[in-house]
Design an enzyme around this catalytic site. Structure first.
Site, PDB file in Angstrom:
ATOM      1  N   LYS A 101       0.835  -1.208   0.000  1.00 50.26           N
ATOM      2  CA  LYS A 101       0.000   0.000   0.000  1.00 50.26           C
ATOM      3  C   LYS A 101       0.870   1.258   0.000  1.00 50.26           C
ATOM      4  O   LYS A 101       0.655   2.168  -0.795  1.00 50.26           O
ATOM      5  CB  LYS A 101      -0.916  -0.047   1.234  1.00 50.26           C
ATOM      6  CG  LYS A 101      -1.840   1.145   1.370  1.00 50.26           C
ATOM      7  CD  LYS A 101      -3.034   0.806   2.239  1.00 50.26           C
ATOM      8  CE  LYS A 101      -2.765   0.928   3.726  1.00 50.26           C
ATOM      9  NZ  LYS A 101      -2.564   2.311   4.176  1.00 50.26           N
ATOM     10  N   ARG A 116      -7.973  12.676  12.011  1.00 50.16           N
ATOM     11  CA  ARG A 116      -6.519  12.442  11.928  1.00 50.16           C
ATOM     12  C   ARG A 116      -5.757  13.756  11.802  1.00 50.16           C
ATOM     13  O   ARG A 116      -6.052  14.568  10.921  1.00 50.16           O
ATOM     14  CB  ARG A 116      -6.220  11.486  10.768  1.00 50.16           C
ATOM     15  CG  ARG A 116      -6.997  10.186  10.984  1.00 50.16           C
ATOM     16  CD  ARG A 116      -6.540   9.081  10.132  1.00 50.16           C
ATOM     17  NE  ARG A 116      -5.225   8.620  10.519  1.00 50.16           N
ATOM     18  CZ  ARG A 116      -4.571   7.660   9.897  1.00 50.16           C
ATOM     19  NH1 ARG A 116      -5.129   7.073   8.856  1.00 50.16           N
ATOM     20  NH2 ARG A 116      -3.388   7.285  10.306  1.00 50.16           N
ATOM     21  N   ASP A 121       2.508  -0.696  11.992  1.00 49.60           N
ATOM     22  CA  ASP A 121       1.198  -1.219  11.601  1.00 49.60           C
ATOM     23  C   ASP A 121       0.980  -2.655  12.064  1.00 49.60           C
ATOM     24  O   ASP A 121      -0.097  -3.214  11.860  1.00 49.60           O
ATOM     25  CB  ASP A 121       1.039  -1.118  10.079  1.00 49.60           C
ATOM     26  CG  ASP A 121       0.979   0.339   9.632  1.00 49.60           C
ATOM     27  OD1 ASP A 121       0.549   1.193  10.437  1.00 49.60           O
ATOM     28  OD2 ASP A 121       1.377   0.627   8.487  1.00 49.60           O
ATOM     29  N   ARG A 166      -5.992   2.970  17.980  1.00 50.00           N
ATOM     30  CA  ARG A 166      -5.676   1.541  17.882  1.00 50.00           C
ATOM     31  C   ARG A 166      -5.223   0.958  19.218  1.00 50.00           C
ATOM     32  O   ARG A 166      -5.299  -0.264  19.401  1.00 50.00           O
ATOM     33  CB  ARG A 166      -4.641   1.324  16.783  1.00 50.00           C
ATOM     34  CG  ARG A 166      -4.886   0.058  16.030  1.00 50.00           C
ATOM     35  CD  ARG A 166      -3.949  -0.101  14.850  1.00 50.00           C
ATOM     36  NE  ARG A 166      -4.547   0.291  13.595  1.00 50.00           N
ATOM     37  CZ  ARG A 166      -3.846   0.557  12.499  1.00 50.00           C
ATOM     38  NH1 ARG A 166      -2.539   0.481  12.520  1.00 50.00           N
ATOM     39  NH2 ARG A 166      -4.466   0.887  11.389  1.00 50.00           N
TER      40      ARG A 166
HETATM   41  C1  S3P Z   1       2.821   5.024   6.293  1.00 50.61           C
HETATM   42  C2  S3P Z   1       3.429   5.436   7.439  1.00 50.61           C
HETATM   43  C3  S3P Z   1       2.937   5.090   8.792  1.00 50.61           C
HETATM   44  C4  S3P Z   1       1.992   3.894   8.729  1.00 50.61           C
HETATM   45  C5  S3P Z   1       0.966   4.021   7.632  1.00 50.61           C
HETATM   46  C6  S3P Z   1       1.654   4.143   6.282  1.00 50.61           C
HETATM   47  C7  S3P Z   1       3.375   5.481   5.009  1.00 50.61           C
HETATM   48  O1  S3P Z   1       2.244   6.200   9.329  1.00 50.61           O
HETATM   49  O2  S3P Z   1       1.338   3.718   9.955  1.00 50.61           O
HETATM   50  O3  S3P Z   1       0.113   2.900   7.608  1.00 50.61           O
HETATM   51  O4  S3P Z   1       2.996   4.933   3.958  1.00 50.61           O
HETATM   52  O5  S3P Z   1       4.215   6.395   5.021  1.00 50.61           O
HETATM   53  P1  S3P Z   1       3.007   7.378  10.123  1.00 50.61           P
HETATM   54  O6  S3P Z   1       3.933   8.049   9.192  1.00 50.61           O
HETATM   55  O7  S3P Z   1       1.912   8.311  10.585  1.00 50.61           O
HETATM   56  O8  S3P Z   1       3.692   6.707  11.262  1.00 50.61           O
END
Ligand code: S3P
Length: 431
Positions: A21, A122, A318, A349
């Site tokens: 993703k 958020r 995650d 979470r």
């Molecule tokens: C992500 C960074 C993380 C992660 C999110 C995806 C990314 O978040 O929890 O699912 O793709 O850069 P944070 O940067 O807020 O820690």
């Protein structure tokens, strides 16, 4: 949608991990920022990453869906179109935080980002602050939440220490820095995933890392002909946990991205004596343009509790719900420190994991910055509410397979955010 997951026989067989993703979002965004067409193979077709394709289309990029790839024809770094209305990011926090970095460089044009109820909770002040320092104008609800308005400007380069280790915030500043007037340096309190840095390096950008600092020099254009998205370790992690928890299981999960900044969960799991074999990337000082891949060979193991410290948290951010779940089955205590960021994910979470696992018979307490689990050798089962959070839904499903009485997951449809085939893949491995 409520779905029941009954105690399972051993999981057996092979699985190809769904596409990553994080890397899919970045490929679509960098594709939109590039001047020449970018071919993306193995793009993730899930709710979050579809929101990104819609967003870049609204900004003037063309997205062509082909049988085995998508082709993004971008606008270039500084020519994003001002859309008629707000850009809908859906449930995608990564899109919400990364996109403003590009938009901030669109001189004189204004953009509004909004999304679902979870997105509206958020925080976006974390990206607004550094972008303001660079010269852009940003406004948000109560100074903190979406809708977020961005007015682009001629940007200056900055030297900035991030107060939290967040790959999303770091990436946002890196994207803005491409259009700034010199070299920008960003420091983070602990290393976080570095997919943006790797992809920018591949796109010909002058970028390097020095410990916890990344420096990027402004660029005229991105040149990124082709990206192949690896499998997502964060999605594969649910199958890994299921294989480790259900006795006599043996799984081979193929095509998993094993970039060192993503494999914290596997290192934690190995400490817990879970059995996962793979060719993981080692930590290195050098920034690489490459995203390494490995197969993961997973088997059931008798688990021991462990302690996860703050430094390790961004590398497994995650997967921490799964660490809690594994902790319920381990001998001794499992404690996670320094994970207050979990409070502002797709749901709170920490609350979702603690209340959820307690409802299934787990002995787990919330702390200010994480949780502590007392392993009791298993979980009885019951009902768990996904709270609209894809990762809580999938954690509940895995808990069901390993429980004594089964688990009903309320809101299983949330899994479609990152892993639409999750329930079908799991059923196949259990049959
Ligand atoms: C992500 C960074 C993380 C992660 C999110 C995806 C990314 O978040 O929890 O699912 O793709 O850069 P944070 O940067 O807020 O820690």
């Amino acid at each position: 949608m409520n779905v029941r997951f009954e105690p399972s026989r051993p999981l057996q067989g092979q699985l190809r991990a769904p596409a990553d993703k994080s890397i899919s979002h970045r490929a679509a965004l960098l594709g939109a920022m590039a001047s020449e067409p970018v071919r993306i193979e193995n793009y993730l077709h899930a709710a979050d990453t579809t929101s990104t394709l819609e967003a870049v289309r609204a900004l003037g990029a063309l997205v062509e869906m082909r049988e085995h790839e998508i082709v993004v024809r971008g606008t270039g770094l500084r020519e994003a179109r001002e859309p008629d209305g707000p850009i809908d990011v859906g449930n995608a926090g990564t899109l919400l935080r990364l996109l403003p970095g590009w938009l901030a460089a669109q001189e004189g044009r204004s953009f509004t980002l909004d999304g679902d109820d979870s997105i509206r909770r958020r925080p976006v002040d974390r990206v607004a602050e550094p972008l303001r320092l660079m010269g852009a104008e940003l406004k948000s609800r109560s100074g903190r939440f979406p809708p977020l308005q961005v007015r682009g400007a001629r940007l200056r380069c900055i030297s900035h220490e991030l107060p939290i280790a967040s790959a999303q915030v770091k990436s946002c500043v890196l994207l803005a820095a491409l259009a700034a007037d010199g070299a920008t340096t960003i420091g983070e309190p602990a290393r976080s995933r570095d997919h943006t840095e790797r992809m920018l390096l591949r796109a010909g950008v002058n970028i390097h890392r020095n410990g916890r600092h990344v420096t990027v020099v402004n660029a005229d254009e991105l040149v990124l002909e082709r990206v192949r998205v690896p499998g997502d370790l964060s999605s594969a992690a649910f199958m890994v946990a299921a294989g480790v928890l259900v006795p006599h299981s043996r799984l081979l999960i193929g095509d998993v991205g094993v970039n060192w900044t993503r494999t914290g969960f596997l290192r934690i799991l190995r400490r817990m004596r879970g059995i996962v074999l793979g060719d993981l990337e080692d930590e290195s000082g050098e920034l690489s343009a490459h995203e390494p891949l490995s197969d993961l060979d997973v088997a059931h193991g008798a688990l021991e509790g462990t302690v996860v410290e703050a430094e390790e948290v961004p590398l497994a951010i995650d997967e921490l719900g799964l660490v809690a779940l594994l902790g319920c089955f381990a001998e001794g205590e499992t404690v996670v420190h320094g994970a207050q960021e979990l409070r502002v994910k797709e749901s709170d979470r920490i609350a979702g994991v603690v209340d959820g696992l307690r409802g299934l018979g787990g002995e787990i307490e919330a702390t200010d910055d994480g949780f502590a689990v007392r392993g009791t050798g298993g979980l009885k089962g019951g009902t768990i509410d996904a709270r609209g959070d894809h990762r809580l839904a999938m954690m509940g499903a895995v808990a069901g397979l390993a429980s004594r009485e089964g688990v009903e997951v309320v809101g299983m449809e949330a899994a479609a955010v990152s892993y639409p085939e999750f329930t079908a893949d799991l059923a196949r491995l259990c049959s």
